[in-house]
Design a protein around this motif. Structure first.
Motif, PDB file in Angstrom:
ATOM      1  N   ASN A   1       0.827  -1.213   0.000  1.00 33.92           N
ATOM      2  CA  ASN A   1       0.000   0.000   0.000  1.00 33.92           C
ATOM      3  C   ASN A   1       0.858   1.259   0.000  1.00 33.92           C
ATOM      4  N   TYR A   2       2.041   1.174   0.577  1.00 29.97           N
ATOM      5  CA  TYR A   2       2.957   2.309   0.631  1.00 29.97           C
ATOM      6  C   TYR A   2       4.105   2.107  -0.351  1.00 29.97           C
ATOM      7  N   SER A   3       3.785   1.602  -1.508  1.00 26.39           N
ATOM      8  CA  SER A   3       4.814   1.269  -2.490  1.00 26.39           C
ATOM      9  C   SER A   3       5.470   2.522  -3.058  1.00 26.39           C
ATOM     10  N   LEU A   4       6.578   2.299  -3.698  1.00 27.46           N
ATOM     11  CA  LEU A   4       7.321   3.394  -4.305  1.00 27.46           C
ATOM     12  C   LEU A   4       6.505   4.081  -5.397  1.00 27.46           C
ATOM     13  N   LEU A   5       5.737   3.316  -6.131  1.00 28.06           N
ATOM     14  CA  LEU A   5       4.898   3.894  -7.189  1.00 28.06           C
ATOM     15  C   LEU A   5       3.819   4.808  -6.602  1.00 28.06           C
ATOM     16  N   ASN A   6       3.214   4.386  -5.497  1.00 28.37           N
ATOM     17  CA  ASN A   6       2.210   5.233  -4.845  1.00 28.37           C
ATOM     18  C   ASN A   6       2.847   6.508  -4.312  1.00 28.37           C
ATOM     19  N   HIS A   7       4.051   6.389  -3.779  1.00 29.52           N
ATOM     20  CA  HIS A   7       4.750   7.573  -3.284  1.00 29.52           C
ATOM     21  C   HIS A   7       5.039   8.563  -4.402  1.00 29.52           C
ATOM     22  N   ARG A   8       5.395   8.080  -5.571  1.00 27.66           N
ATOM     23  CA  ARG A   8       5.647   8.974  -6.706  1.00 27.66           C
ATOM     24  C   ARG A   8       4.374   9.724  -7.094  1.00 27.66           C
ATOM     25  N   GLU A   9       3.249   9.004  -7.142  1.00 24.67           N
ATOM     26  CA  GLU A   9       1.980   9.654  -7.487  1.00 24.67           C
ATOM     27  C   GLU A   9       1.600  10.679  -6.431  1.00 24.67           C
ATOM     28  N   LEU A  10       1.766  10.327  -5.170  1.00 26.48           N
ATOM     29  CA  LEU A  10       1.428  11.265  -4.097  1.00 26.48           C
ATOM     30  C   LEU A  10       2.348  12.479  -4.104  1.00 26.48           C
ATOM     31  N   ASP A  11       3.606  12.285  -4.437  1.00 28.07           N
ATOM     32  CA  ASP A  11       4.520  13.426  -4.541  1.00 28.07           C
ATOM     33  C   ASP A  11       4.100  14.380  -5.655  1.00 28.07           C
ATOM     34  N   LYS A  12       3.628  13.832  -6.759  1.00 30.25           N
ATOM     35  CA  LYS A  12       3.135  14.686  -7.847  1.00 30.25           C
ATOM     36  C   LYS A  12       1.934  15.500  -7.391  1.00 30.25           C
ATOM     37  N   VAL A  13       1.027  14.862  -6.658  1.00 34.73           N
ATOM     38  CA  VAL A  13      -0.156  15.561  -6.154  1.00 34.73           C
ATOM     39  C   VAL A  13       0.260  16.646  -5.166  1.00 34.73           C
TER      40      VAL A  13
END
Length: 117
Positions: free
Chosen positions: A38-50
């Motif tokens: 749930n806290y994957s690197l891909l999710n972190h990238r998307e959240l950083d963009k937001v």
């Protein structure tokens, strides 16, 4: 089966390293953390963009608030209120006549001047 593995390891020595249980568990862990969690690197990238987009919006709205505060401070004077009403809402005194000449280029120049102030 054991001889088959020994032949395979002799043929490909790097395979022995990859067949180690610690390497396999570590590889599984890395794949899990990068793609599946749930806290994957891909999710972190998307959240950083937001977050970056929201920070840009925040700075834009802070600039707009500063412009509005300047306008409010400026409109404390009665003469400025009258000038603002005449320019923006085409209000007039009883003894005046107003002629509105609307030129697109002037409107664009005025909006650019207001944006720079």
């Amino acid at each position: 089966m054991n001889k088959y593995l020994q032949n395979l390891f002799q043929k490909y020595p790097w395979l022995k390293t990859w067949a180690n249980k610690y390497v396999l568990v570590s590889l599984f862990f890395v794949i899990w953390m990068v793609f599946l969690d749930n806290y994957s690197l891909l999710n972190h990238r998307e959240l950083d963009k937001v977050i970056n987009k929201l920070e840009d919006n925040k700075s834009y709205f802070q600039q707009e608030i500063k412009k509005d505060e300047k306008s409010i401070k400026k409109l404390q004077d009665i003469n400025e209120i009258e000038r603002f009403a005449r320019e923006k809402y085409f209000m007039k005194r009883d003894s005046e006549d107003i002629y509105i000449i609307d030129i697109e280029e002037d409107r664009i120049k005025d909006s650019l001047l207001e944006a720079n102030q």
